[in-house]
Structure formats: C-alpha cells, structure tokens
Design a protein around this motif. Structure first.
Motif, PDB file in Angstrom:
ATOM      1  N   LYS A  76       0.921  -1.245   0.055  1.00  0.00           N
ATOM      2  CA  LYS A  76       0.122  -0.113   0.242  1.00  0.00           C
ATOM      3  C   LYS A  76       0.938   1.260   0.253  1.00  0.00           C
ATOM      4  CE  LYS A  76      -4.010  -0.191   0.201  1.00  0.00           C
ATOM      5  NZ  LYS A  76      -4.753   0.136  -0.607  1.00  0.00           N
ATOM      6  N   GLY A  77       0.570   2.377   0.720  1.00  0.00           N
ATOM      7  CA  GLY A  77       1.206   3.554   0.426  1.00  0.00           C
ATOM      8  C   GLY A  77       1.537   4.398   1.769  1.00  0.00           C
ATOM      9  N   LEU A  78       2.665   5.123   1.755  1.00  0.00           N
ATOM     10  CA  LEU A  78       3.094   6.082   2.758  1.00  0.00           C
ATOM     11  C   LEU A  78       3.233   7.480   2.254  1.00  0.00           C
ATOM     12  CD1 LEU A  78       6.066   4.406   4.404  1.00  0.00           C
ATOM     13  CD2 LEU A  78       3.459   4.127   5.079  1.00  0.00           C
ATOM     14  N   LEU A  79       2.862   8.452   3.045  1.00  0.00           N
ATOM     15  CA  LEU A  79       3.096   9.879   2.876  1.00  0.00           C
ATOM     16  C   LEU A  79       4.109  10.337   3.793  1.00  0.00           C
ATOM     17  CD1 LEU A  79       2.370  12.500   0.955  1.00  0.00           C
ATOM     18  CD2 LEU A  79       1.338  13.089   3.040  1.00  0.00           C
ATOM     19  N   VAL A  80       5.289  10.780   3.541  1.00  0.00           N
ATOM     20  CA  VAL A  80       6.360  11.395   4.526  1.00  0.00           C
ATOM     21  C   VAL A  80       6.620  12.762   4.260  1.00  0.00           C
ATOM     22  CG1 VAL A  80       8.652  10.901   5.557  1.00  0.00           C
ATOM     23  CG2 VAL A  80       7.335   8.874   4.568  1.00  0.00           C
ATOM     24  N   GLU A  81       6.582  13.472   5.318  1.00  0.00           N
ATOM     25  CA  GLU A  81       7.121  14.885   5.823  1.00  0.00           C
ATOM     26  C   GLU A  81       8.570  14.766   6.487  1.00  0.00           C
ATOM     27  OE1 GLU A  81       4.260  17.680   6.843  1.00  0.00           O
ATOM     28  OE2 GLU A  81       2.518  16.561   5.849  1.00  0.00           O
ATOM     29  N   LEU A  82       9.360  15.335   5.634  1.00  0.00           N
ATOM     30  CA  LEU A  82      10.743  15.144   6.259  1.00  0.00           C
ATOM     31  C   LEU A  82      11.132  16.692   6.408  1.00  0.00           C
ATOM     32  CD1 LEU A  82      13.197  13.517   7.255  1.00  0.00           C
ATOM     33  CD2 LEU A  82      13.707  13.422   4.872  1.00  0.00           C
ATOM     34  N   PRO A  83      11.799  17.232   7.465  1.00  0.00           N
ATOM     35  CA  PRO A  83      12.398  18.385   7.549  1.00  0.00           C
ATOM     36  C   PRO A  83      13.508  18.626   6.835  1.00  0.00           C
ATOM     37  CG  PRO A  83      11.702  17.994   9.716  1.00  0.00           C
ATOM     38  CD  PRO A  83      11.528  16.909   8.968  1.00  0.00           C
ATOM     39  N   ARG A  84      13.745  19.562   5.926  1.00  0.00           N
ATOM     40  CA  ARG A  84      15.030  19.613   5.132  1.00  0.00           C
ATOM     41  C   ARG A  84      16.349  19.188   5.889  1.00  0.00           C
ATOM     42  NH1 ARG A  84      16.865  21.992  -0.204  1.00  0.00           N
ATOM     43  NH2 ARG A  84      14.672  21.669  -0.691  1.00  0.00           N
ATOM     44  N   ARG A  85      16.504  19.994   7.055  1.00  0.00           N
ATOM     45  CA  ARG A  85      17.722  19.833   7.693  1.00  0.00           C
ATOM     46  C   ARG A  85      18.014  18.572   8.464  1.00  0.00           C
ATOM     47  NH1 ARG A  85      16.446  25.617   9.022  1.00  0.00           N
ATOM     48  NH2 ARG A  85      15.165  24.618  10.388  1.00  0.00           N
ATOM     49  N   ARG A  86      16.838  17.651   8.607  1.00  0.00           N
ATOM     50  CA  ARG A  86      16.968  16.538   9.334  1.00  0.00           C
ATOM     51  C   ARG A  86      17.988  15.456   8.917  1.00  0.00           C
ATOM     52  NH1 ARG A  86      15.646  11.573   8.609  1.00  0.00           N
ATOM     53  NH2 ARG A  86      14.875  10.471  10.068  1.00  0.00           N
ATOM     54  N   GLY A  87      18.214  15.207   7.524  1.00  0.00           N
ATOM     55  CA  GLY A  87      19.213  14.508   6.774  1.00  0.00           C
ATOM     56  C   GLY A  87      18.568  13.617   6.176  1.00  0.00           C
ATOM     57  N   PRO A  88      19.086  12.552   5.503  1.00  0.00           N
ATOM     58  CA  PRO A  88      18.840  11.749   4.371  1.00  0.00           C
ATOM     59  C   PRO A  88      17.833  10.799   4.867  1.00  0.00           C
ATOM     60  CG  PRO A  88      20.942  11.167   4.880  1.00  0.00           C
ATOM     61  CD  PRO A  88      20.655  12.425   5.777  1.00  0.00           C
ATOM     62  N   LEU A  89      16.830  10.287   3.928  1.00  0.00           N
ATOM     63  CA  LEU A  89      15.915   8.997   4.226  1.00  0.00           C
ATOM     64  C   LEU A  89      15.825   8.276   3.013  1.00  0.00           C
ATOM     65  CD1 LEU A  89      13.765   7.896   6.096  1.00  0.00           C
ATOM     66  CD2 LEU A  89      12.181   9.224   4.873  1.00  0.00           C
ATOM     67  N   GLN A  90      15.613   6.936   2.846  1.00  0.00           N
ATOM     68  CA  GLN A  90      15.456   6.050   1.870  1.00  0.00           C
ATOM     69  C   GLN A  90      14.375   5.312   2.060  1.00  0.00           C
ATOM     70  OE1 GLN A  90      18.851   3.352   1.525  1.00  0.00           O
ATOM     71  NE2 GLN A  90      19.843   4.729   0.046  1.00  0.00           N
ATOM     72  N   ILE A  91      13.778   5.285   1.042  1.00  0.00           N
ATOM     73  CA  ILE A  91      12.279   4.289   0.927  1.00  0.00           C
ATOM     74  C   ILE A  91      12.832   3.149  -0.102  1.00  0.00           C
ATOM     75  CG2 ILE A  91       9.930   4.168   0.459  1.00  0.00           C
ATOM     76  CD1 ILE A  91      10.685   5.934   2.662  1.00  0.00           C
ATOM     77  N   LEU A  92      12.836   2.025   0.548  1.00  0.00           N
ATOM     78  CA  LEU A  92      13.174   0.787  -0.266  1.00  0.00           C
ATOM     79  C   LEU A  92      11.684   0.159  -0.550  1.00  0.00           C
ATOM     80  CD1 LEU A  92      15.380   0.186   2.563  1.00  0.00           C
ATOM     81  CD2 LEU A  92      16.401   0.404   0.349  1.00  0.00           C
ATOM     82  N   THR A  93      11.453   0.085  -2.063  1.00  0.00           N
ATOM     83  CA  THR A  93      10.244  -0.721  -2.470  1.00  0.00           C
ATOM     84  C   THR A  93      10.834  -1.948  -3.178  1.00  0.00           C
ATOM     85  OG1 THR A  93      10.363   0.017  -4.722  1.00  0.00           O
ATOM     86  CG2 THR A  93       9.323   1.498  -2.815  1.00  0.00           C
ATOM     87  N   PRO A  94       9.914  -2.911  -3.500  1.00  0.00           N
ATOM     88  CA  PRO A  94      10.406  -4.166  -4.308  1.00  0.00           C
ATOM     89  C   PRO A  94      11.252  -3.977  -5.577  1.00  0.00           C
ATOM     90  CG  PRO A  94       8.163  -4.491  -3.724  1.00  0.00           C
ATOM     91  CD  PRO A  94       8.405  -2.866  -3.268  1.00  0.00           C
ATOM     92  N   HIS A  95      11.045  -2.590  -6.117  1.00  0.00           N
ATOM     93  CA  HIS A  95      11.516  -2.374  -7.540  1.00  0.00           C
ATOM     94  C   HIS A  95      12.841  -1.191  -7.221  1.00  0.00           C
ATOM     95  CE1 HIS A  95       7.446  -3.278  -8.114  1.00  0.00           C
ATOM     96  NE2 HIS A  95       7.938  -4.392  -8.882  1.00  0.00           N
ATOM     97  N   ALA A  96      12.686  -0.561  -6.215  1.00  0.00           N
ATOM     98  CA  ALA A  96      13.429   0.835  -6.629  1.00  0.00           C
ATOM     99  C   ALA A  96      13.916   1.221  -5.085  1.00  0.00           C
ATOM    100  CB  ALA A  96      12.751   1.973  -7.222  1.00  0.00           C
ATOM    101  N   ILE A  97      14.884   2.294  -4.894  1.00  0.00           N
ATOM    102  CA  ILE A  97      15.473   3.018  -3.840  1.00  0.00           C
ATOM    103  C   ILE A  97      15.158   4.460  -4.248  1.00  0.00           C
ATOM    104  CG2 ILE A  97      17.072   3.584  -2.221  1.00  0.00           C
ATOM    105  CD1 ILE A  97      18.617   0.762  -3.077  1.00  0.00           C
TER     106      ILE A  97
END
Length: 169
Positions: A76-97
């Motif tokens: 299914k799905g996620l919506l993520v809000e990430l402050p710019r100064r917070r640092g990197p985030l990766q979302i790993l799906t079955p097909h992509a990063i």
C-alpha cells in the motif's frame, strides 16, 4: 521550514492489515485519520509518516540517538514529511530505492513497477540493486520496471494528484 513529502503506494499482492497492525516506529506517536482512512505517526526530529489503511511497512531501526534513515515498504502507501535539515531518508520498495535529503515527491508501487514523481526539489532514483541512477527535478517522473531502462519524463497533474488524493491532499 521546508519539508520532504512523498508517498509510496505498494504491492497489491501483499496481505492487507489494518494500520494499527503496522509497525509503530520507535519515538513516534500515532493518531487515526478518517478521510481517507490512515494513521499518522509524528516522530522525533519533525518526521511525519502517514500510513494509508492496510499499509505494510517497517522502519529500519536507527542506532540509539539517531534519526530514522530507512523505511522498507511492503504494501500500500505512505506519505512522509521530512524537514530539510533533518538528514537523508531512503524508501526501499520491491523495485527501487528513492533517496532524498529534503524535497516533495511521490512514489507509487504496483506488482510490476515503481513510479516516482517529484513536485519540488530533486530525488535520486535507482533500481533496487543500486544500478541505473537518475536524478529527478520538479515535474519529472520515472517508472522503474525490470523490462525498461529508466527514462525520466514529465508527469501529468492528474497522475500526481491521483496518488496524493489517497492522503487527503
């Protein structure tokens, strides 16, 4: 404050579970929303994770005192809000990063492909094995599947809005 906003809709073949059954990330407080149904997790450092009803995801456990850096999405799905100064985030799906340090983008996953759209900023997308990297700018999208090379193109407003509507946006 600028935020990263992206959604990931994944795996139609995965078993459905209610949002309450999804992993509750450490350091996050959940609250239920109804239109459309989803759970919002407010986390330390300003991170907000919205889990669409029946979403299956797991936050990769950060080291003590460190921010969440990776989320594996299985259904299914996620919506993520990430402050710019917070640092990197990766979302790993079955097909992509999909990797980001501060922007607004959406990711949609089906059994055959992962599609990524950027509304603001830049996003780096690769295949799950890290190959075929592409950089997306505002208005750009890419479809990641096994049979096609990664080809960046413009997304229509309708396509982007359809995904975000699942989160009341």
């Amino acid at each position: 404050m600028r935020f990263l906003r992206f959604s990931i809709a994944a795996c139609a073949i995965c078993a459905s579970i209610p949002p309450a059954a999804a992993q509750q990330p450490t350091g996050c407080t959940p609250s239920a929303r109804t239109d459309p149904p989803r759970t919002v997790f407010r986390c330390s450092g300003g991170l907000i994770i919205e889990a669409e009803a029946a979403t299956r995801f797991q936050v990769q456990s950060p080291q003590p005192g460190r921010a969440i850096q990776s989320i594996a999405l299985d259904g299914k799905g996620l919506l993520v809000e990430l402050p710019r100064r917070r640092g990197p985030l990766q979302i790993l799906t079955p097909h992509a990063i999909a990797s980001v340090r501060g922007t607004i983008y959406a990711v949609d996953v089906t059994t055959s492909k992962t599609s990524v759209f950027v509304a603001e900023g830049r996003v780096r997308v690769t295949r799950r094995d890290g190959t075929d990297p592409v950089e997306l700018n505002p208005g750009d999208g890419v479809d990641v599947s096994q049979e096609k090379r990664l080809d960046v193109h413009r997304w229509s407003r309708e396509r982007a809005a359809g995904l975000l509507a699942r989160f009341g946006r």
